[in-house]
Design an enzyme around this catalytic site. Structure first.
Site, PDB file in Angstrom:
ATOM      1  N   THR A   1       0.854  -1.296   0.127  1.00 38.13           N
ATOM      2  CA  THR A   1       0.153   0.155   0.019  1.00 38.13           C
ATOM      3  C   THR A   1       0.742   1.159   0.091  1.00 38.13           C
ATOM      4  OG1 THR A   1      -0.074   0.027   2.360  1.00 38.13           O
ATOM      5  CG2 THR A   1      -1.926  -1.211   1.325  1.00 38.13           C
ATOM      6  N   GLY A   2       0.455   2.308  -0.780  1.00 39.27           N
ATOM      7  CA  GLY A   2       1.332   3.262  -0.715  1.00 39.27           C
ATOM      8  C   GLY A   2       2.457   3.129  -1.451  1.00 39.27           C
ATOM      9  N   GLY A   3       2.425   2.420  -2.873  1.00 38.33           N
ATOM     10  CA  GLY A   3       3.693   1.991  -3.549  1.00 38.33           C
ATOM     11  C   GLY A   3       4.084   2.849  -4.746  1.00 38.33           C
ATOM     12  N   THR A   4       3.346   3.946  -4.796  1.00 39.45           N
ATOM     13  CA  THR A   4       3.671   4.630  -6.067  1.00 39.45           C
ATOM     14  C   THR A   4       4.771   5.499  -5.817  1.00 39.45           C
ATOM     15  OG1 THR A   4       2.142   6.343  -5.225  1.00 39.45           O
ATOM     16  CG2 THR A   4       1.230   4.485  -6.914  1.00 39.45           C
TER      17      THR A   4
ATOM     18  N   GLY B   1       8.602   6.911  -3.228  1.00 40.52           N
ATOM     19  CA  GLY B   1       9.280   6.583  -1.842  1.00 40.52           C
ATOM     20  C   GLY B   1       9.726   5.280  -1.427  1.00 40.52           C
ATOM     21  N   ILE B   2       9.488   4.842  -0.364  1.00 42.48           N
ATOM     22  CA  ILE B   2       9.823   3.631   0.203  1.00 42.48           C
ATOM     23  C   ILE B   2       9.093   2.601  -0.551  1.00 42.48           C
ATOM     24  CG2 ILE B   2       9.825   2.006   2.232  1.00 42.48           C
ATOM     25  CD1 ILE B   2      10.116   5.016   3.850  1.00 42.48           C
ATOM     26  N   GLY B   3       7.714   2.922  -0.676  1.00 44.20           N
ATOM     27  CA  GLY B   3       6.881   1.666  -1.161  1.00 44.20           C
ATOM     28  C   GLY B   3       7.521   1.178  -2.504  1.00 44.20           C
TER      29      GLY B   3
ATOM     30  N   SER C   1       7.950   4.071  12.381  1.00 41.81           N
ATOM     31  CA  SER C   1       8.841   5.024  12.290  1.00 41.81           C
ATOM     32  C   SER C   1       9.429   4.997  13.736  1.00 41.81           C
ATOM     33  CB  SER C   1       8.281   6.453  11.935  1.00 41.81           C
ATOM     34  OG  SER C   1       8.982   7.357  12.444  1.00 41.81           O
TER      35      SER C   1
ATOM     36  N   TYR D   1       1.620  12.556  14.785  1.00 43.47           N
ATOM     37  CA  TYR D   1       2.221  11.443  14.060  1.00 43.47           C
ATOM     38  C   TYR D   1       2.660  10.346  14.883  1.00 43.47           C
ATOM     39  CZ  TYR D   1       5.463   9.783  10.185  1.00 43.47           C
ATOM     40  OH  TYR D   1       5.869   9.253   9.214  1.00 43.47           O
TER      41      TYR D   1
HETATM   42  N1  LIG Z   1      10.726   9.040   4.207  1.00 39.14           N
HETATM   43  C1  LIG Z   1      10.664   8.860   5.933  1.00 39.14           C
HETATM   44  O1  LIG Z   1      11.682   9.671   6.614  1.00 39.14           O
HETATM   45  C2  LIG Z   1       9.756   8.186   6.832  1.00 39.14           C
HETATM   46  C3  LIG Z   1      10.354   7.496   7.889  1.00 39.14           C
HETATM   47  C4  LIG Z   1       9.723   6.763   8.842  1.00 39.14           C
HETATM   48  C5  LIG Z   1       8.526   6.267   8.210  1.00 39.14           C
HETATM   49  N2  LIG Z   1       7.930   6.632   7.281  1.00 39.14           N
HETATM   50  C6  LIG Z   1       6.920   6.123   6.601  1.00 39.14           C
HETATM   51  O2  LIG Z   1       7.079   5.466   5.422  1.00 39.14           O
HETATM   52  C7  LIG Z   1       5.706   5.463   4.576  1.00 39.14           C
HETATM   53  C8  LIG Z   1       6.167   5.643   3.335  1.00 39.14           C
HETATM   54  O3  LIG Z   1       6.494   7.128   3.327  1.00 39.14           O
HETATM   55  P1  LIG Z   1       7.542   7.691   2.285  1.00 39.14           P
HETATM   56  O4  LIG Z   1       8.537   8.244   2.967  1.00 39.14           O
HETATM   57  O5  LIG Z   1       7.890   6.567   1.334  1.00 39.14           O
HETATM   58  O6  LIG Z   1       6.585   8.830   1.589  1.00 39.14           O
HETATM   59  P2  LIG Z   1       6.073   9.155   0.306  1.00 39.14           P
HETATM   60  O7  LIG Z   1       6.896   8.916  -0.981  1.00 39.14           O
HETATM   61  O8  LIG Z   1       5.169  10.328   0.328  1.00 39.14           O
HETATM   62  O9  LIG Z   1       4.962   7.714  -0.030  1.00 39.14           O
HETATM   63  C9  LIG Z   1       3.895   7.680   0.641  1.00 39.14           C
HETATM   64  C10 LIG Z   1       3.109   6.734  -0.357  1.00 39.14           C
HETATM   65  O10 LIG Z   1       1.984   6.711   0.289  1.00 39.14           O
HETATM   66  C11 LIG Z   1       0.746   6.794  -0.592  1.00 39.14           C
HETATM   67  N3  LIG Z   1      -0.497   7.137   0.227  1.00 39.14           N
HETATM   68  C12 LIG Z   1      -0.480   8.575   0.890  1.00 39.14           C
HETATM   69  N4  LIG Z   1      -1.806   8.273   1.637  1.00 39.14           N
HETATM   70  C13 LIG Z   1      -2.344   7.154   1.183  1.00 39.14           C
HETATM   71  C14 LIG Z   1      -3.789   6.657   1.410  1.00 39.14           C
HETATM   72  N5  LIG Z   1      -4.407   7.313   1.946  1.00 39.14           N
HETATM   73  N6  LIG Z   1      -4.115   5.529   0.587  1.00 39.14           N
HETATM   74  C15 LIG Z   1      -3.095   4.978  -0.357  1.00 39.14           C
HETATM   75  N7  LIG Z   1      -1.990   5.263  -0.430  1.00 39.14           N
HETATM   76  C16 LIG Z   1      -1.587   6.465   0.071  1.00 39.14           C
HETATM   77  C17 LIG Z   1       1.314   7.687  -1.550  1.00 39.14           C
HETATM   78  O11 LIG Z   1       0.460   7.967  -2.420  1.00 39.14           O
HETATM   79  P3  LIG Z   1      -0.220   9.247  -3.148  1.00 39.14           P
HETATM   80  O12 LIG Z   1       1.022   9.916  -3.905  1.00 39.14           O
HETATM   81  O13 LIG Z   1      -1.185   8.745  -4.006  1.00 39.14           O
HETATM   82  O14 LIG Z   1      -0.568   9.874  -2.051  1.00 39.14           O
HETATM   83  C18 LIG Z   1       2.734   7.218  -1.734  1.00 39.14           C
HETATM   84  O15 LIG Z   1       2.428   5.923  -2.600  1.00 39.14           O
HETATM   85  C19 LIG Z   1       4.861   6.361   5.475  1.00 39.14           C
HETATM   86  O16 LIG Z   1       3.926   5.350   6.212  1.00 39.14           O
HETATM   87  C20 LIG Z   1       5.762   7.078   6.227  1.00 39.14           C
HETATM   88  O17 LIG Z   1       5.358   7.471   7.536  1.00 39.14           O
HETATM   89  C21 LIG Z   1       8.859   7.579   6.092  1.00 39.14           C
END
Ligand SMILES: NC(=O)c1ccc[n+]([C@@H]2O[C@H](COP(=O)([O-])OP(=O)(O)OC[C@H]3O[C@@H](n4cnc5c(N)ncnc54)[C@H](OP(=O)(O)O)[C@@H]3O)[C@@H](O)[C@H]2O)c1
Length: 247
Positions: free
Chosen positions: A11-14, A16-18, A136, A149
């Protein structure tokens, strides 16, 4: 890691990390489904993954979207071997500025979505499958301005324990990862405005490794937890943070 023909739902794989996890999983031979909401990032992911993954629009906070997502996964793949509950994010606000709408939005996006994503996926998770939740380091350490958060991610981390305990007899492992700051689009979304670059520079300076992490460094841990190499690991929370939560 041998992931040939494993069915992996992210989920959320478009972005960043996903997205990094999806790319690595495809390279390792898995069949991958990613979700997101934004039509632009969905289209970009579809084009970059080049037909090697199913890219499905589904908002993880909407239970009807989750029902539709897992109905599609059932039709296309029949089961899930690894569910990466990754959709989430935040907005940083001082305590006085965190109103009820902010509280509900961040809790729904991280905690409620994680709870119901796993609940709705359960019929597709069989013996030997596993779930990885993206928590996190904010779940276990206090940072100013991140109270809601942090609460939400603490709930996510707890889901790994509670669901892990409940599902262990069904042969389903549930683990969490706790990334430190990772270089993804998230920093453009948390309300830092002009302070974005300064925030990232401060994260780099305060990290024992003097840098922030790369999405691929998280992806490798996620796929390890989802692989048979992690067959005796459940209920844990792995910090992946360059040491910043420890020293
Ligand atoms: N980067 C960091 O420093 C960090 C650190 C700790 C934890 N995390 C966690 O890692 C996870 C991924 O974050 P990321 O850093 O890779 O950021 P990101 O690039 O913003 O990725 C977020 C992903 O989640 C999707 N998303 C957001 N809201 C959604 C929803 N309601 N339903 C389905 N998809 C949704 C986004 O798609 P859309 O573009 O369609 O919104 C995007 O694919 C998050 O849970 C974040 O809290 C990140």
């Amino acid at each position: 890691m041998q992931l040939t023909n494993k069915i992996i739902v992210i989920t959320g794989g478009t972005t960043g990390i996903g997205f990094a996890t999806a790319k690595l999983a495809i390279d390792q031979g898995a069949r991958v489904v990613v979700t997101g909401r934004d039509p632009r990032t969905l289209a970009a992911a579809r084009s970059e993954l080049g037909g090697k993954a199913d890219v499905i629009a589904a908002d993880s906070t909407r239970l009807d979207d989750l029902d539709r997502l897992f109905a599609e996964v059932r039709t296309r793949h029949g089961r899930i071997d690894l569910l990466f509950v990754n959709a989430g994010g935040g907005a940083f606000r001082p305590i006085e500025e965190a109103d009820e709408a902010h509280y509900d939005q961040i809790m729904d996006l991280n905690a409620k979505s994680a709870f119901f994503t796993i609940q709705k996926a359960l019929p597709l998770l069989g013996r030997g499958s596993s779930v990885v939740l993206n928590a996190s380091i904010v779940a276990s350490k206090g940072f100013p301005g991140t109270a809601v958060y942090s609460l939400a991610k603490a709930a996510v981390r707890q889901i790994a324990r509670s669901f892990g305990a409940e599902l262990v007899t069904r042969g389903i492992r549930v683990n969490a990862i706790s990334p430190g700051p990772i270089d993804t689009p998230i920093f453009d979304k948390v309300g830092l405005g002009d302070g974005r670059d300064g925030f990232v520079a401060q994260m780099e300076a305060s990290n024992p490794m003097k840098r922030i992490g790369r999405p691929e460094e998280i992806a490798r841990a996620v796929l390890f937890f989802g692989s048979d190499d992690a067959s005796f690991i459940t209920g844990v929370d792995l910090p992946i943070d360059g040491g910043v939560s420890s020293f």
